[in-house]
Enzyme design. Structure first.
Site, PDB file in Angstrom:
ATOM      1  N   HIS A 184       0.854  -1.153  -0.076  1.00  0.00           N
ATOM      2  CA  HIS A 184       0.075  -0.127   0.009  1.00  0.00           C
ATOM      3  C   HIS A 184       0.780   1.368   0.065  1.00  0.00           C
ATOM      4  O   HIS A 184       2.018   1.223   0.297  1.00  0.00           O
ATOM      5  CB  HIS A 184      -0.912  -0.030   1.235  1.00  0.00           C
ATOM      6  CG  HIS A 184      -0.175   0.035   2.729  1.00  0.00           C
ATOM      7  ND1 HIS A 184       0.483   1.237   2.900  1.00  0.00           N
ATOM      8  CD2 HIS A 184       0.184  -1.011   3.426  1.00  0.00           C
ATOM      9  CE1 HIS A 184       0.917   0.990   4.117  1.00  0.00           C
ATOM     10  NE2 HIS A 184       0.950  -0.339   4.426  1.00  0.00           N
ATOM     11  N   GLU A 188      -2.354  -7.015   7.479  1.00  0.00           N
ATOM     12  CA  GLU A 188      -0.893  -6.793   8.143  1.00  0.00           C
ATOM     13  C   GLU A 188      -1.060  -7.820   9.215  1.00  0.00           C
ATOM     14  O   GLU A 188      -1.945  -8.115   9.854  1.00  0.00           O
ATOM     15  CB  GLU A 188      -0.865  -5.435   8.275  1.00  0.00           C
ATOM     16  CG  GLU A 188       0.741  -5.263   8.868  1.00  0.00           C
ATOM     17  CD  GLU A 188       1.810  -5.666   7.863  1.00  0.00           C
ATOM     18  OE1 GLU A 188       1.919  -6.717   7.659  1.00  0.00           O
ATOM     19  OE2 GLU A 188       2.657  -4.675   7.790  1.00  0.00           O
TER      20      GLU A 188
END
Length: 200
Positions: free
Chosen positions: A8, A84
């Site tokens: 990201h 994550e």
């Protein structure tokens, strides 16, 4: 089948050096620009993409949405396996704050963080299932630095160990159930490119 693995874009916590983990921190303006630059790069390259899938955390989801609009590729529903690593009590803290609280070896303590072997299992499960469900399609995957690092460790042991950059692109090709790297951790749309061709 090919998958393009993307970390990201930049967030304010990235800039401050704060561990994000599962904390849902949005992109900042630089992160949005990074996503735009990668999308524009993808328009100029020979690789074609059929879908984009993200972790669902807003920093990954918005990165995918920006790229989707630019290259006109539809989004698949998010997959939580791409999220994550959970860093437990360390989330939101800078390196200085973590060391002040727990010492320089804070990462060796059990602070409620997800174990690395568990991360490798879920990352491998995701891409192997993706290869089974979309065997003839090419998919961009927007995920997170720690998870991507563990995926590459699971696939290639210690062959790749450099830090995964924001908006970096790694391309893997599935051939006879083996993931061959075509491009690794490339950020040439942002700066100089660090990549390796597949060594077959």
């Amino acid at each position: 089948m090919r998958i393009g693995l993307i970390r990201h874009g930049l967030t304010d916590w990235n800039v401050a050096g704060r561990i994000q983990g599962r904390s849902d921190i949005p992109l900042n303006d630089e992160g949005r620009l990074q996503a735009k630059l990668l999308g524009e790069r993808l328009l100029t390259e020979p690789y074609e993409w059929d879908y984009i899938i993200t972790s669902g955390l807003s920093r990954a989801q918005e990165t995918g949405e920006i790229i989707s609009r630019i290259i006109n590729v539809p989004m698949l529903p998010p997959d939580e396996r791409l999220q994550e690593r959970s860093f437990g009590q360390a989330e939101g803290l800078t390196q200085e704050e973590r060391e002040a609280k727990w010492g320089v070896d804070w990462n060796l303590l059990d602070l409620g963080q997800e174990k690395e072997p568990d991360m490798r299992v879920r990352a491998l499960t995701f891409i192997n299932e993706l290869a089974q469900t979309h065997p003839h399609q090419h998919i961009l995957v927007v995920s997170h630095g720690a998870l991507l690092a563990q995926l590459y460790k699971a696939l290639y042991e210690d062959r790749y160990n450099e830090r995964i950059g924001n908006l970096s692109l790694t391309i893997l090709e599935n051939e006879e159930e083996k993931w061959n790297p075509l491009l690794y951790n490339c950020t040439k749309h942002l700066m100089e490119c660090s990549f390796e061709k597949s060594k077959k």
